[in-house]
Design a protein around this motif. Sequence first.
Motif, short mmCIF file in Angstrom:
data_model
loop_
_atom_site.label_atom_id
_atom_site.label_comp_id
_atom_site.label_asym_id
_atom_site.label_seq_id
_atom_site.Cartn_x
_atom_site.Cartn_y
_atom_site.Cartn_z
N PHE A 55 0.85 -1.20 0.00
CA PHE A 55 0.00 0.00 0.00
C PHE A 55 0.88 1.25 0.00
N VAL A 56 0.45 2.26 -0.72
CA VAL A 56 1.05 3.60 -0.62
C VAL A 56 -0.07 4.56 -0.26
N LEU A 57 0.12 5.33 0.81
CA LEU A 57 -0.87 6.28 1.29
C LEU A 57 -0.23 7.67 1.37
N ARG A 58 -1.07 8.70 1.30
CA ARG A 58 -0.63 10.06 1.53
C ARG A 58 -1.31 10.57 2.79
N LEU A 59 -0.52 10.83 3.80
CA LEU A 59 -1.05 11.30 5.08
C LEU A 59 -1.03 12.82 5.11
N THR A 82 -6.73 5.37 10.14
CA THR A 82 -6.13 6.53 10.80
C THR A 82 -5.76 7.61 9.79
N VAL A 83 -5.22 7.18 8.65
CA VAL A 83 -4.88 8.13 7.59
C VAL A 83 -6.12 8.87 7.10
N VAL A 84 -7.19 8.13 6.88
CA VAL A 84 -8.43 8.74 6.40
C VAL A 84 -9.04 9.66 7.45
N ASP A 85 -8.97 9.26 8.72
CA ASP A 85 -9.50 10.12 9.78
C ASP A 85 -8.79 11.46 9.83
N ASN A 86 -7.50 11.47 9.51
CA ASN A 86 -6.76 12.73 9.49
C ASN A 86 -7.27 13.66 8.38
N GLN A 98 7.76 5.45 7.02
CA GLN A 98 7.37 6.85 7.09
C GLN A 98 8.57 7.74 6.79
N GLU A 99 8.29 8.97 6.35
CA GLU A 99 9.36 9.92 6.07
C GLU A 99 9.92 10.55 7.33
N THR A 100 9.07 10.75 8.34
CA THR A 100 9.48 11.47 9.55
C THR A 100 9.30 10.58 10.77
N ASP A 101 9.71 11.12 11.92
CA ASP A 101 9.56 10.40 13.17
C ASP A 101 8.33 10.84 13.96
N THR A 102 7.42 11.55 13.30
CA THR A 102 6.18 11.96 13.96
C THR A 102 5.32 10.73 14.25
N ASN A 103 4.65 10.79 15.38
CA ASN A 103 3.90 9.62 15.85
C ASN A 103 2.44 9.73 15.40
N HIS A 104 2.22 9.58 14.09
CA HIS A 104 0.86 9.68 13.56
C HIS A 104 -0.02 8.52 14.00
N PHE A 105 0.59 7.37 14.26
CA PHE A 105 -0.18 6.17 14.59
C PHE A 105 -0.25 5.92 16.10
N LYS A 106 -0.09 6.95 16.87
CA LYS A 106 -0.17 6.80 18.33
C LYS A 106 -1.53 6.25 18.78
N PRO A 107 -2.66 6.69 18.20
CA PRO A 107 -3.95 6.10 18.61
C PRO A 107 -4.02 4.60 18.37
N VAL A 108 -3.43 4.13 17.27
CA VAL A 108 -3.43 2.70 16.98
C VAL A 108 -2.59 1.95 18.01
N GLU A 153 -11.78 20.09 8.09
CA GLU A 153 -12.37 21.00 9.07
C GLU A 153 -11.62 22.32 9.11
N ASN A 154 -10.29 22.25 9.03
CA ASN A 154 -9.50 23.49 8.98
C ASN A 154 -9.73 24.22 7.66
N ILE A 155 -9.90 23.48 6.57
CA ILE A 155 -10.21 24.12 5.29
C ILE A 155 -11.53 24.88 5.39
N ALA A 156 -12.53 24.28 6.05
CA ALA A 156 -13.83 24.94 6.22
C ALA A 156 -13.68 26.23 7.00
#
Length: 373
Positions: A124-128, A192-196, A156-166, A202-205
């Motif tokens: 899989f390839v995803l864009r977060l 999790t990617v889709v939830d982001n 992942q490209e960075t060390d950010t913890n995007h999957f912390k909820p998982v 929401e910020n766009i709105a």
Amino acid sequence: MASQNKFHHLLPSIRFRQSKKQLTPGTAPGTVEHIGERHMEEIKITVEDYDADHYEEFIIDNIENALPYLDSSTKTWIRTQGLHDIEKLKSIWNFFGLHPLIQEDIVNTSQRPKFEIYDNCIFFVLRLLTYSEDHQNIQTEQISIVLGSDFILSFQETDTNHFKPVRKRMAEKKSRIRSHNVDYLAYALIDTVVDNYFNVIENIASEIETLEEQLLEEPEDQLLEDIHKKRREIIHIRKTVWPLRDAINSIIRDDSKFIEDNTKLYLRDVYDHTIQVIDTIENYRDMILGLHDMYMSYTSNKMNEVMKVLTVIATIFIPLTFIAGIYGMNFDPQVSPYNMPELSWYWGYPASLSLMVASAVVMIFYFKHKGWF
């Protein structure tokens, strides 16, 4: 400019990380070369080993340290953060026998979301997309996932913890992730990617509401630039989500030994969420186009108002210019056979000025009566 300063700081920008470096045309397929920015000094490899009865997390220096867990009956998730150290990544890829095309796509961070089936795994390839409160912008990152029979690899490209909820859910004893196979973990990561995406839109709105408020109050020249910028950002997000929808649909439809039918039920829910995101993005794109049309209408109306005032002024001065032109001919009454008695009249000058003023006043009242200004 006061209105611009009031609102402009409320409009966070989107920072899309795109590398200018590209593979040389004609390069052989499967050529592994890091395409993207380097975000970390060293690659970080974390192992999450789990089953229904236990959960363990630890950091390793090389893939050999994970052998006791990979050889056991437990399920293993190996998270790799950082993509610049090709040699260290190759040790992981070679251990799991990943296809050269998978290796190439993992380190080429300009990939579009996709889903591919191989003999020994699913790729899989995803864009977060994430909204950064610190930098007041929206950032994008490529996430690559390799799903095997009892293991899952993520890059992942960075060390950010995007999957912390998982990971937090995995630590719970009665977690559904721990009681299911690794394909359910893959679903959780995709979800999790889709939830982001929902957080981003929401910020766009909020930003669109700010633009609309500024447009209704005191539109400035900067506003048109902000509208075009937001439109480009929405188009980029749309290009990110649309391929993911097709990829998830392919996962649901294709038969694969790595994904159970029970997990496909949850993936259908993710598919519905992507449709919802796409519909929302389409609505926001229409709203941005509407704001653009409103701004252009405002500019056109403002120009029409200016032209109307200038036209009224020019029209008022037409008879005044006519009167001044006649009495500015200066015919000598002693030479010309046609006498202009006003030229030698004592009250001629004030009479001509009074006639001009009277003509202007009459025309002003006439225009007001017609409602022209």
